[in-house]
Design a protein around this motif. Structure first.
Motif, PDB file in Angstrom:
ATOM      1  N   TYR A  18      10.343 -20.786 -14.913  1.00 33.26           N
ATOM      2  CA  TYR A  18       9.510 -21.069 -13.743  1.00 33.26           C
ATOM      3  C   TYR A  18      10.366 -21.494 -12.558  1.00 33.26           C
ATOM      4  CZ  TYR A  18       5.571 -20.731 -16.882  1.00 33.26           C
ATOM      5  OH  TYR A  18       4.657 -20.268 -17.787  1.00 33.26           O
ATOM      6  N   SER A  19       9.885 -21.088 -11.381  1.00 27.56           N
ATOM      7  CA  SER A  19      10.577 -21.429 -10.144  1.00 27.56           C
ATOM      8  C   SER A  19       9.538 -21.683  -9.061  1.00 27.56           C
ATOM      9  CB  SER A  19      11.507 -20.295  -9.711  1.00 27.56           C
ATOM     10  OG  SER A  19      10.734 -19.152  -9.368  1.00 27.56           O
ATOM     11  N   ALA A  20      10.015 -22.185  -7.920  1.00 28.87           N
ATOM     12  CA  ALA A  20       9.096 -22.410  -6.801  1.00 28.87           C
ATOM     13  C   ALA A  20       8.458 -21.106  -6.354  1.00 28.87           C
ATOM     14  CB  ALA A  20       9.853 -23.058  -5.640  1.00 28.87           C
ATOM     15  N   SER A  21       9.214 -20.029  -6.444  1.00 27.04           N
ATOM     16  CA  SER A  21       8.734 -18.725  -5.978  1.00 27.04           C
ATOM     17  C   SER A  21       7.580 -18.227  -6.827  1.00 27.04           C
ATOM     18  CB  SER A  21       9.884 -17.712  -5.975  1.00 27.04           C
ATOM     19  OG  SER A  21       9.389 -16.436  -5.624  1.00 27.04           O
ATOM     20  N   ASN A  22       7.783 -18.232  -8.182  1.00 25.83           N
ATOM     21  CA  ASN A  22       6.703 -17.654  -8.999  1.00 25.83           C
ATOM     22  C   ASN A  22       5.492 -18.583  -9.081  1.00 25.83           C
ATOM     23  OD1 ASN A  22       7.496 -19.528 -10.995  1.00 25.83           O
ATOM     24  ND2 ASN A  22       8.837 -18.001 -11.986  1.00 25.83           N
ATOM     25  N   LEU A  23       5.726 -19.906  -8.962  1.00 28.17           N
ATOM     26  CA  LEU A  23       4.584 -20.821  -8.934  1.00 28.17           C
ATOM     27  C   LEU A  23       3.762 -20.656  -7.657  1.00 28.17           C
ATOM     28  CD1 LEU A  23       6.209 -24.061 -10.400  1.00 28.17           C
ATOM     29  CD2 LEU A  23       4.466 -22.608 -11.486  1.00 28.17           C
ATOM     30  N   THR A  30       3.499 -17.852  -6.034  1.00 25.20           N
ATOM     31  CA  THR A  30       2.760 -16.593  -6.257  1.00 25.20           C
ATOM     32  C   THR A  30       1.503 -16.844  -7.071  1.00 25.20           C
ATOM     33  OG1 THR A  30       4.819 -15.344  -6.199  1.00 25.20           O
ATOM     34  CG2 THR A  30       2.918 -14.247  -7.189  1.00 25.20           C
ATOM     35  N   TYR A  31       1.627 -17.718  -8.103  1.00 31.48           N
ATOM     36  CA  TYR A  31       0.470 -18.021  -8.946  1.00 31.48           C
ATOM     37  C   TYR A  31      -0.640 -18.710  -8.147  1.00 31.48           C
ATOM     38  CZ  TYR A  31      -2.461 -19.977 -12.592  1.00 31.48           C
ATOM     39  OH  TYR A  31      -3.546 -20.301 -13.364  1.00 31.48           O
ATOM     40  N   ILE A  32      -0.235 -19.666  -7.289  1.00 28.80           N
ATOM     41  CA  ILE A  32      -1.226 -20.392  -6.484  1.00 28.80           C
ATOM     42  C   ILE A  32      -1.917 -19.436  -5.507  1.00 28.80           C
ATOM     43  CG2 ILE A  32      -1.498 -22.166  -4.698  1.00 28.80           C
ATOM     44  CD1 ILE A  32       0.858 -23.646  -6.094  1.00 28.80           C
ATOM     45  N   CYS A  75      -2.092 -15.981  -5.706  1.00 28.37           N
ATOM     46  CA  CYS A  75      -2.859 -14.911  -6.369  1.00 28.37           C
ATOM     47  C   CYS A  75      -2.463 -14.841  -7.835  1.00 28.37           C
ATOM     48  CB  CYS A  75      -2.608 -13.573  -5.682  1.00 28.37           C
ATOM     49  SG  CYS A  75      -3.471 -12.187  -6.459  1.00 28.37           S
ATOM     50  N   PRO A  76      -3.276 -15.382  -8.730  1.00 31.92           N
ATOM     51  CA  PRO A  76      -2.954 -15.345 -10.167  1.00 31.92           C
ATOM     52  C   PRO A  76      -2.741 -13.928 -10.709  1.00 31.92           C
ATOM     53  CG  PRO A  76      -4.736 -16.881  -9.741  1.00 31.92           C
ATOM     54  CD  PRO A  76      -4.497 -16.150  -8.454  1.00 31.92           C
ATOM     55  N   LEU A  77      -3.494 -12.945 -10.152  1.00 35.02           N
ATOM     56  CA  LEU A  77      -3.340 -11.565 -10.620  1.00 35.02           C
ATOM     57  C   LEU A  77      -1.951 -11.029 -10.258  1.00 35.02           C
ATOM     58  CD1 LEU A  77      -4.592  -9.060 -11.932  1.00 35.02           C
ATOM     59  CD2 LEU A  77      -5.458  -8.394  -9.680  1.00 35.02           C
ATOM     60  N   ALA A  78      -1.483 -11.334  -9.042  1.00 34.49           N
ATOM     61  CA  ALA A  78      -0.142 -10.900  -8.637  1.00 34.49           C
ATOM     62  C   ALA A  78       0.917 -11.540  -9.530  1.00 34.49           C
ATOM     63  CB  ALA A  78       0.100 -11.261  -7.171  1.00 34.49           C
ATOM     64  N   PHE A  79       0.701 -12.809  -9.895  1.00 37.54           N
ATOM     65  CA  PHE A  79       1.626 -13.512 -10.796  1.00 37.54           C
ATOM     66  C   PHE A  79       1.676 -12.790 -12.144  1.00 37.54           C
ATOM     67  CE2 PHE A  79       2.209 -16.493 -14.274  1.00 37.54           C
ATOM     68  CZ  PHE A  79       3.378 -17.160 -13.923  1.00 37.54           C
ATOM     69  N   TYR A  80       0.496 -12.450 -12.676  1.00 38.27           N
ATOM     70  CA  TYR A  80       0.427 -11.789 -13.978  1.00 38.27           C
ATOM     71  C   TYR A  80       1.135 -10.430 -13.948  1.00 38.27           C
ATOM     72  CZ  TYR A  80      -1.516  -9.024 -17.788  1.00 38.27           C
ATOM     73  OH  TYR A  80      -1.655  -8.197 -18.865  1.00 38.27           O
ATOM     74  N   LEU A  81       0.823  -9.633 -12.935  1.00 37.85           N
ATOM     75  CA  LEU A  81       1.393  -8.284 -12.876  1.00 37.85           C
ATOM     76  C   LEU A  81       2.905  -8.313 -12.635  1.00 37.85           C
ATOM     77  CD1 LEU A  81      -1.384  -6.528 -10.741  1.00 37.85           C
ATOM     78  CD2 LEU A  81      -1.016  -6.306 -13.202  1.00 37.85           C
ATOM     79  N   THR A  82       3.348  -9.270 -11.813  1.00 44.93           N
ATOM     80  CA  THR A  82       4.772  -9.310 -11.451  1.00 44.93           C
ATOM     81  C   THR A  82       5.636  -9.925 -12.540  1.00 44.93           C
ATOM     82  OG1 THR A  82       4.145  -9.522  -9.132  1.00 44.93           O
ATOM     83  CG2 THR A  82       6.415 -10.087  -9.695  1.00 44.93           C
ATOM     84  N   TYR A  83       5.197 -11.086 -13.110  1.00 42.54           N
ATOM     85  CA  TYR A  83       6.077 -11.846 -13.989  1.00 42.54           C
ATOM     86  C   TYR A  83       5.765 -11.681 -15.478  1.00 42.54           C
ATOM     87  CZ  TYR A  83       7.427 -14.000  -9.611  1.00 42.54           C
ATOM     88  OH  TYR A  83       7.880 -14.196  -8.329  1.00 42.54           O
ATOM     89  N   ILE A  84       4.540 -11.277 -15.805  1.00 41.09           N
ATOM     90  CA  ILE A  84       4.192 -11.079 -17.208  1.00 41.09           C
ATOM     91  C   ILE A  84       4.345  -9.606 -17.585  1.00 41.09           C
ATOM     92  CG2 ILE A  84       2.419 -11.386 -18.996  1.00 41.09           C
ATOM     93  CD1 ILE A  84       3.535 -14.003 -17.741  1.00 41.09           C
ATOM     94  N   GLU A  85       3.712  -8.710 -16.789  1.00 39.09           N
ATOM     95  CA  GLU A  85       3.803  -7.279 -17.077  1.00 39.09           C
ATOM     96  C   GLU A  85       5.058  -6.634 -16.483  1.00 39.09           C
ATOM     97  OE1 GLU A  85       2.030  -5.633 -19.094  1.00 39.09           O
ATOM     98  OE2 GLU A  85       0.562  -7.226 -19.484  1.00 39.09           O
ATOM     99  N   ARG A  86       5.762  -7.398 -15.646  1.00 39.16           N
ATOM    100  CA  ARG A  86       7.023  -6.939 -15.040  1.00 39.16           C
ATOM    101  C   ARG A  86       6.870  -5.664 -14.216  1.00 39.16           C
ATOM    102  NH1 ARG A  86      10.724 -11.085 -15.599  1.00 39.16           N
ATOM    103  NH2 ARG A  86      10.537 -12.020 -17.684  1.00 39.16           N
TER     104      ARG A  86
END
Length: 695
Positions: free
Chosen positions: A648-653, A655-657, A659-670
């Motif tokens: 976890y980093s400030a950047s991906n957190l 992103t989560y705040i 848009c959770p969907l953008a977080f999922y697609l970017t960091y989970i599904e890569r």
């Protein structure tokens, strides 16, 4: 439709109630073909037993039947004009591409000159003298360019004379020349050639109905038939606008010595509700118009007496997408420019034109394709679906260009499915026809895509017909010139909508409503600069010269549109006038026609029978959406494990705040952003170069 009083309904009754002349012995001339169809329907509704219909012609059909000159296309006229133009010594080397910068405007000007029976040699003589004054007054020696410019205007009068002589000799021409030819026969000989007038001698009654503004050539022809065959003029003029827009008719009355013109008082006598609504944005106008249409249909149970009139005809495309047009009659058709087939044609022409330009810049003898043009070609839906069958081959070609960061691609490295068009000649059109015919074989029949391709092929074949006659001449057209003719033919095509001109909602432009009447009317885009336009067509003849020689000016055109605007309302009961008030990009101002309507109703004390209500709508009506548009992704064991592994980093957190969907697609599904060719030098490369230089 026979229950309500209409202009064409009254005309139909007039014809059928005349006991001394049978309908089959009546000839009726109307302003346009649509009026002709509606009048036929009105007559059919009023007869109980089968009988022969009167002969009904549009004014163009009637006038063209009186002349040996046959109308030809603008594109063919341009080729003939060019062949005449290069016979002048000073212009032998003039390219066709340069010629096209002014020739279409010249054709438009001489059409107006001939319609008005004006003296072209005198007009162009005056024009050349004005240009000489503008160029030389209080100035020293002229440059070669300025001398050539002045010589060009001096030659225009001779060019007109030579061109007209050529057309008359070959019995081809344009509307103005045809009308002038017939009118001058009448003026000089007092007669029209027997072979052309003979078919009309059998008719016992001539009726000219629904005319308003006529050119001198039209007036001369109608005057001949009016006196020789005891013709009748039936006008549709209301006292409400007679003072401002009837002078055209009064000029005709004086010239033809028509004893009396019956002025109607329908505007005053038929009760009206007029709603003037300012709306924010074009889409809001369309949505509000659709709401009005639904309301009228709900109240009356039918839309047979309702017309939707577009002042800005470009809005027809969003309207078609927003409204179910299966029961509407759209006279304008769907623009071909909005089809994938047209966009593919455009991509191929741009791609080829740019390849010649880049090859010239880089001084190589083979085509060089620009990566954006190639990518657009491979991403066109017709290419991905029809040629590649929906597989990944097209995407692979794009990915390869991106991976190699290819800005310019040599012809040998490009897929052979891209048509290899030559730099000049008719072969360009032949190859395009071959490409689109092959494409049509791979597309499912009776689909919108198939019809779009067929229209492109039709336009290309029409282009080929125009260009065929230059095959034996010394004229060789370059790529830009061929492209011009292709677009002229293809852009004129539309995809027709199947509809009944007498049933359902009628969707049309203002000029298509000539002589027609509707109970309910919805006007769209009644803004200044749209209706009226306030400016005329491009012209080489300045306003003062036009005014002096009584050629049509923008003021004249505006008054014609004003007549049609007010005439359409005179027998309506419900009128909605919508205009755009959104000035965010350009100034949006309601039309002067609206101001005049309000003033006249008040000034003539008609408020008792005509109510005008002003409304304002500033938001887009609510559009129906899915009941539940939330996207929910349930956490399974696999997702939980990926979350544990994630650093976890400030950047991906953030992103989560956001848009959770953008977080999922970017960091989970890569999922990565789509890469593109970078035409700029990266910072690290710049740094390396600077480092090497400093060393």
């Amino acid at each position: 439709m026979t229950d309500r009083y209409t202009f064409l309904g009254e005309l139909a009754s007039n014809i059928l109630q005349q006991e001394t002349v049978s309908p089959k012995d009546v000839l009726i001339i109307l302003p346009n073909k649509r009026a002709k169809r509606v009048l036929q329907k009105q007559i059919a509704q009023r007869i109980s037993i089968p009988q022969f219909s009167p002969q009904i012609l549009s004014v163009n059909e009637f006038f063209e039947s009186l002349s040996p000159i046959k109308s030809t296309s603008k594109e063919e006229l341009l080729l003939h004009l060019y062949s005449i133009f290069i016979t002048f010594d000073a212009f032998k080397e003039e390219s066709f591409q340069t010629f096209l910068t002014w020739a279409p405007t010249f054709l438009s000007d001489i059409n107006e000159i001939d319609l008005q029976l004006a003296d072209a040699s005198l007009i162009y003589s005056n024009l050349s003298e004005i240009k000489e004054l503008e160029t030389t007054f209080l100035k020293g020696d002229l440059s070669d360019f300025q001398n050539k410019y002045l010589h060009f205007y001096v030659q225009l009068g001779d060019l007109y004379e030579k061109f007209i002589s050529y057309l008359l000799e070959n019995k081809i021409g344009y509307e103005g020349l045809i009308y002038r030819n017939v009118a001058e026969q009448i003026i000089k000989a007092g007669q029209i050639e027997e072979q052309f007038i003979a078919p009309y001698k059998a008719y016992k009654r001539f009726i000219f109905a629904g005319f308003h503004a006529l050119s001198p050539s039209e007036m001369s022809i109608l005057e001949f038939f009016y006196h020789k065959f005891h013709g009748e003029f039936i006008f549709d003029i209301d006292r409400f606008y007679d003072e401002k827009y009837a002078p055209f008719v009064k000029t005709l009355q004086n010239k033809l010595r028509i004893p009396d013109i019956h002025l109607k008082e329908d505007f005053k006598n038929i009760p009206k509700e007029i709603f003037i609504t300012d709306v924010t944005g074009n889409m809001s106008q369309i949505y509000h118009a659709i709401d009005l249409i639904h309301h009228i249909e709900k109240v009356e149970g039918t839309l047979d007496e309702t017309a939707l009139v577009f002042a800005d005809e470009s809005l027809i495309v969003p309207f078609v997408h927003a409204y179910d047009c299966t029961k509407a009659n759209l006279t304008m058709g769907y623009p071909i420019q909005n089809t994938n087939a047209y966009q593919l044609l455009q991509i191929i022409l741009d791609l080829t034109k740019n390849s010649f330009r880049f090859a010239k810049i880089q001084q190589v003898d083979h085509k060089i394709y620009y990566h954006k043009d190639v990518v657009l070609f491979f991403q066109n839906p017709l290419v991905t679906q029809a040629i590649f069958g929906g597989n990944s081959e097209g995407y692979s070609a794009v990915n390869e260009i991106v991976a190699n960061n290819q800005i310019f691609i040599p012809q040998k490295d490009v897929s052979p499915i891209i048509p290899n068009l030559p730099p000049q000649g008719v072969e360009i059109v032949h190859l395009l026809i071959h490409f689109f015919e092959d494409l049509a074989q791979k597309v499912e029949k009776q689909t919108p895509e198939f019809f779009g391709i067929q229209l492109i092929i039709k336009g290309l074949n029409q282009t080929l017909t125009v260009l065929d006659h230059i095959q034996c001449s010394s004229i060789v057209l370059d790529f830009n010139s061929i492209e011009y003719f292709i677009y002229e033919k293809v852009n004129a095509l539309t995809i027709p909508f199947i509809g009944d001109f007498d049933k359902g909602l009628q969707v049309c432009g203002l000029l298509e409503t000539r002589t027609l009447d509707y109970k309910n009317i919805i006007f769209l885009s009644i803004n200044e600069g749209v209706l009226p336009k306030g400016k005329g067509q491009p012209s080489m003849i300045m306003y003062d010269v036009k005014n002096h020689f009584k050629l049509p000016t923008s003021t004249y055109i505006d008054s014609i549109f004003a007549y049609h605007f007010f005439r359409l309302m005179q027998r309506a009961s419900l009128v909605h006038i919508l205009y755009d008030n959104d000035s965010s990009s350009t100034l949006a101002e309601k039309s002067r026609f609206i101001n005049q309507l309000e003033f006249e109703v008040e000034h003539k004390k008609l408020t008792q029978n005509i109510s005008i209500v002003k409304k304002s709508i500033s938001t887009i009506p609510q559009i129906k959406t899915l009941e539940n548009n939330n996207i929910v992704i349930h956490k399974d064991q696999d997702i939980i494990e990926k979350l544990h592994e994630l650093k976890y980093s400030a950047s991906n957190l953030t992103t989560y705040i956001r848009c959770p969907l953008a977080f999922y697609l970017t960091y989970i599904e890569r999922l990565e952003q789509i890469e593109s060719v970078d035409e700029n030098i990266e910072n690290r490369v710049v740094g390396t170069i600077i480092h090497e230089i400093l060393q």
